[in-house]
Design a protein around this motif. Structure first.
Motif, PDB file in Angstrom:
ATOM      1  N   PRO B  30       0.818  -1.223   0.000  1.00  0.00           N
ATOM      2  CA  PRO B  30       0.000   0.000   0.000  1.00  0.00           C
ATOM      3  C   PRO B  30       0.850   1.271   0.000  1.00  0.00           C
ATOM      4  CG  PRO B  30      -0.156  -1.157   2.097  1.00  0.00           C
ATOM      5  CD  PRO B  30       0.581  -2.065   1.177  1.00  0.00           C
ATOM      6  N   ASP B  31       0.271   2.335  -0.541  1.00  0.00           N
ATOM      7  CA  ASP B  31       0.975   3.616  -0.646  1.00  0.00           C
ATOM      8  C   ASP B  31       1.496   4.064   0.719  1.00  0.00           C
ATOM      9  OD1 ASP B  31       0.223   3.571  -3.239  1.00  0.00           O
ATOM     10  OD2 ASP B  31      -1.433   4.982  -3.021  1.00  0.00           O
ATOM     11  N   GLY B  32       2.721   4.588   0.724  1.00  0.00           N
ATOM     12  CA  GLY B  32       3.286   5.118   1.962  1.00  0.00           C
ATOM     13  C   GLY B  32       3.987   4.084   2.812  1.00  0.00           C
ATOM     14  N   HIS B  33       3.902   2.811   2.445  1.00  0.00           N
ATOM     15  CA  HIS B  33       4.557   1.758   3.224  1.00  0.00           C
ATOM     16  C   HIS B  33       5.661   1.088   2.407  1.00  0.00           C
ATOM     17  CE1 HIS B  33       1.648   1.886   6.486  1.00  0.00           C
ATOM     18  NE2 HIS B  33       0.719   2.043   5.566  1.00  0.00           N
ATOM     19  N   CYS B  34       6.566   0.399   3.096  1.00  0.00           N
ATOM     20  CA  CYS B  34       7.648  -0.336   2.427  1.00  0.00           C
ATOM     21  C   CYS B  34       7.826  -1.691   3.093  1.00  0.00           C
ATOM     22  CB  CYS B  34       8.978   0.390   2.586  1.00  0.00           C
ATOM     23  SG  CYS B  34       9.097   1.968   1.794  1.00  0.00           S
ATOM     24  N   ARG B  35       7.987  -2.725   2.297  1.00  0.00           N
ATOM     25  CA  ARG B  35       8.419  -4.013   2.861  1.00  0.00           C
ATOM     26  C   ARG B  35       9.932  -4.113   2.851  1.00  0.00           C
ATOM     27  NH1 ARG B  35       4.783  -9.049   0.755  1.00  0.00           N
ATOM     28  NH2 ARG B  35       2.773  -8.434   1.629  1.00  0.00           N
ATOM     29  N   ASP B  36      10.573  -3.353   1.964  1.00  0.00           N
ATOM     30  CA  ASP B  36      12.034  -3.271   1.976  1.00  0.00           C
ATOM     31  C   ASP B  36      12.421  -1.815   1.729  1.00  0.00           C
ATOM     32  OD1 ASP B  36      11.243  -3.211  -0.641  1.00  0.00           O
ATOM     33  OD2 ASP B  36      12.727  -4.621  -1.395  1.00  0.00           O
ATOM     34  N   TRP B  37      13.619  -1.479   2.058  1.00  0.00           N
ATOM     35  CA  TRP B  37      14.055  -0.087   1.956  1.00  0.00           C
ATOM     36  C   TRP B  37      15.577  -0.061   1.858  1.00  0.00           C
ATOM     37  CZ3 TRP B  37      12.210  -2.687   6.114  1.00  0.00           C
ATOM     38  CH2 TRP B  37      13.070  -2.842   7.193  1.00  0.00           C
ATOM     39  N   ILE B  38      16.106   1.123   1.557  1.00  0.00           N
ATOM     40  CA  ILE B  38      17.559   1.265   1.400  1.00  0.00           C
ATOM     41  C   ILE B  38      18.126   2.018   2.596  1.00  0.00           C
ATOM     42  CG2 ILE B  38      19.392   2.289  -0.014  1.00  0.00           C
ATOM     43  CD1 ILE B  38      18.055  -0.087  -1.339  1.00  0.00           C
ATOM     44  N   GLY B  39      19.112   1.400   3.229  1.00  0.00           N
ATOM     45  CA  GLY B  39      19.801   2.070   4.327  1.00  0.00           C
ATOM     46  C   GLY B  39      21.176   2.530   3.874  1.00  0.00           C
ATOM     47  N   GLN B  40      21.664   3.578   4.492  1.00  0.00           N
ATOM     48  CA  GLN B  40      23.001   4.076   4.160  1.00  0.00           C
ATOM     49  C   GLN B  40      23.780   4.265   5.448  1.00  0.00           C
ATOM     50  OE1 GLN B  40      22.396   7.658   1.848  1.00  0.00           O
ATOM     51  NE2 GLN B  40      21.901   6.503   0.006  1.00  0.00           N
ATOM     52  N   ARG B  41      24.968   3.703   5.519  1.00  0.00           N
ATOM     53  CA  ARG B  41      25.822   3.834   6.697  1.00  0.00           C
ATOM     54  C   ARG B  41      27.100   4.553   6.312  1.00  0.00           C
ATOM     55  NH1 ARG B  41      23.785  -0.510   9.855  1.00  0.00           N
ATOM     56  NH2 ARG B  41      21.795  -0.740   8.798  1.00  0.00           N
ATOM     57  N   LEU B  42      27.317   5.696   6.920  1.00  0.00           N
ATOM     58  CA  LEU B  42      28.513   6.484   6.646  1.00  0.00           C
ATOM     59  C   LEU B  42      29.479   6.283   7.802  1.00  0.00           C
ATOM     60  CD1 LEU B  42      29.499   8.420   4.466  1.00  0.00           C
ATOM     61  CD2 LEU B  42      28.602  10.312   5.824  1.00  0.00           C
ATOM     62  N   GLN B  43      30.676   5.808   7.505  1.00  0.00           N
ATOM     63  CA  GLN B  43      31.662   5.551   8.560  1.00  0.00           C
ATOM     64  C   GLN B  43      32.933   6.347   8.304  1.00  0.00           C
ATOM     65  OE1 GLN B  43      31.320   1.280   7.744  1.00  0.00           O
ATOM     66  NE2 GLN B  43      31.120   0.961   9.944  1.00  0.00           N
ATOM     67  N   GLY B  44      33.672   6.626   9.386  1.00  0.00           N
ATOM     68  CA  GLY B  44      34.946   7.332   9.272  1.00  0.00           C
ATOM     69  C   GLY B  44      34.798   8.816   9.559  1.00  0.00           C
TER      70      GLY B  44
END
Lengths: 311, 179
Positions: B30-44
């Motif tokens: 449904p609109d506005g929901h996600c079963r998967d998504w993209i994460g971003q991890r910035l290190q350093g």
């Protein structure tokens, strides 16, 4: 235009932003209050308070039935799939405190109903001879003591499960504390005792309930201290979570409304009342009851805000 | 008995979000929901920074807290592939599973039940890969049986440095990220 959501910065997507609204804290508060009513009613029954003597022991079960029904109403409002609620009663799942709770709620009703039945005056039951005879048997000393014991046991089960329910959800580090069960139980006892001594008419009963409430409030303070210390001395996840109450966004509301106005101020007032330095006032018990509600609101809100820190 | 898991190569993933769109299309999310998504991890620290992109979803944990806390048995471990699923007709919408998941992988579907990634079990039962895996333009995602030592996922885990998300949560997740 519809914007597709592909990241998590959205309260619809990220449940840590919002899981439970007002319904669950209200239910936990009312459940704790009912637990307090049941334990105190059972305690007074075991001390030999018989029906017809104006004892609060036989008012509390009636109040408990009403409060628990309101609480279950709030619980029902929280469900997202309301028409399927009956599924709860097709299974008992030992690993789920929510499942225990569903069954405990069903089991405490008959216990309160029996105590309420014993309180109905004889002449009101004259039209139902078999019911009147059953009520008469309940009023016999041994039956009352047994009913008192069962009432205490089921009240403790109801009060403690509400805390275990939250503490079993380990993904929310603030709730992951074994102290939460006893804390919610004692908070429920203090709410019940405050209400009971507020409505008690018998001076001796009022005095003993007042002293009991003072004991519960002191115990609650000690348990809150243990709750905070337990988190602070655990790992980073717990220290990060409890910082919400110690400098974080929930600090003011926790220390002012839960600890200050909900426990310390009424504790001082009730101690003065118990030593007869001031007369009986309804302000202190009302503050205790409001503090019980504030405790649930803060713990539920801060708990779902706390989360497992990255990675 | 198979035990499905996923391996995602963070060196190949470019964060294009094709997996998210494929999931929404395949599963009518449904609109506005996600079963998967993209994460971003910035290190350093500047200027020595490293960005890791992670395609995330339900980890179908070996010790799933969402299953143990469910009061009705709606959340369950499916016989086929030990995939964690929700039986819509048993779910009462109490949201205990949402609170129990350290990955925040679940949401309440507008129809009232708890919803999340199913590893596209309806596709896997037909011998197809999950939608997200099948569309990945850089072929960074792998799906297979973790209990089979000869499967591609098992060989990748055995041969490459990898990590899982929030290992200290103790849920034993089954999505592995190659470093």
């Amino acid at each position: 235009m519809l914007e597709l959501v592909t990241t998590r910065h959205n309260p619809l997507v990220d449940p840590s932003l919002h899981i439970w609204g007002w319904e669950i804290p209200v239910y936990l508060f009312l459940g704790g209050w009912v637990a307090g009513c049941m334990v105190l009613s059972g305690w007074l029954m075991r001390r030999g308070r018989a029906p017809g003597q104006g004892s609060v022991a036989y008012v509390l079960p009636w109040v408990g039935i009403v409060l628990l029904s309101l609480g279950m109403g709030a619980l029902f409002l929280d469900l997202e799939h309301k028409l399927y609620v009956w599924r709860m009663y097709l299974t008992l799942r030992p690993t789920s405190p929510m499942s225990w709770g569903g069954w405990i709620l069903i089991l405490v009703y008959p216990v309160m109903a029996l105590a309420a039945l014993a309180a109905i005056p004889r002449d009101l039951l004259s039209g139902w001879p078999s019911l009147a005879a059953f009520a008469e048997r309940l009023r016999a000393g041994r039956s009352l003591r047994l009913l008192g014991t069962v009432s205490i046991a089921s009240g403790i089960a109801l009060g403690i499960y509400t805390g275990i329910l939250l503490s079993s959800l380990g993904a929310r580090p603030l709730w992951a504390s074994a102290v939460l069960g006893p804390l919610f139980l004692v908070s429920g006892l203090s709410t019940g005792a405050a209400f009971a001594h507020m409505i008690a008419r018998d001076p001796e009963e009022e005095s003993s309930l007042l002293r009991a409430d003072i004991l519960f409030l002191v115990t609650e303070l000690a348990l809150i201290a243990l709750f905070l210390i337990g988190h602070l001395t655990s790992g980073a996840q717990h220290a990060h979570a409890v910082a919400l109450l110690l400098g974080g966004p929930y600090t003011a509301v926790f220390w002012v409304f839960v600890v200050g106005l909900g426990i310390v101020v009424p504790l001082v007032i009730q101690s003065l009342m118990a030593s007869h330095r001031i007369g009986h006032t309804v302000i202190a018990p009302l503050l205790v009851m409001a503090g019980g509600l504030a405790l649930r609101i803060v713990i539920v809100a801060a708990g779902q805000y706390s989360h497992w820190i990255v990675p | 008995m198979a035990r499905f898991g996923m391996v995602i190569d963070t060196r190949k993933c470019v964060g294009c979000m094709d997996c998210v769109i494929a999931c929404k299309t395949e599963n009518d999310v449904p609109d506005g929901h996600c079963r998967d998504w993209i994460g971003q991890r910035l290190q350093g620290t500047m200027p020595d920074l490293r960005l890791t992109i992670t395609s995330e979803r339900c980890n179908h944990c070996d010790r799933p807290p969402c299953v143990t806390c469910c009061p009705t048995g709606a959340s369950h471990v499916h016989d086929f592939g030990k995939v964690v699923l929700v039986d819509h007709d048993k779910c009462i919408g109490c949201k205990a599973c949402l609170a129990a998941c350290p990955y925040d992988a679940r949401f309440v579907h507008p129809d009232g039940y708890a919803d999340k990634c199913t590893f596209c079990i309806h596709r896997v039962e037909k011998g197809l890969a999950p939608a997200c895996v099948s569309v990945c333009p850089t072929h960074s995602m792998y799906f297979g049986d973790l209990d089979d030592p000869d499967s591609e996922v098992s060989r990748l885990i055995a041969s490459r440095r990898h990590f899982v998300l929030k290992p200290d949560a103790g849920t034993q997740p089954r999505i592995f990220y190659l470093e």
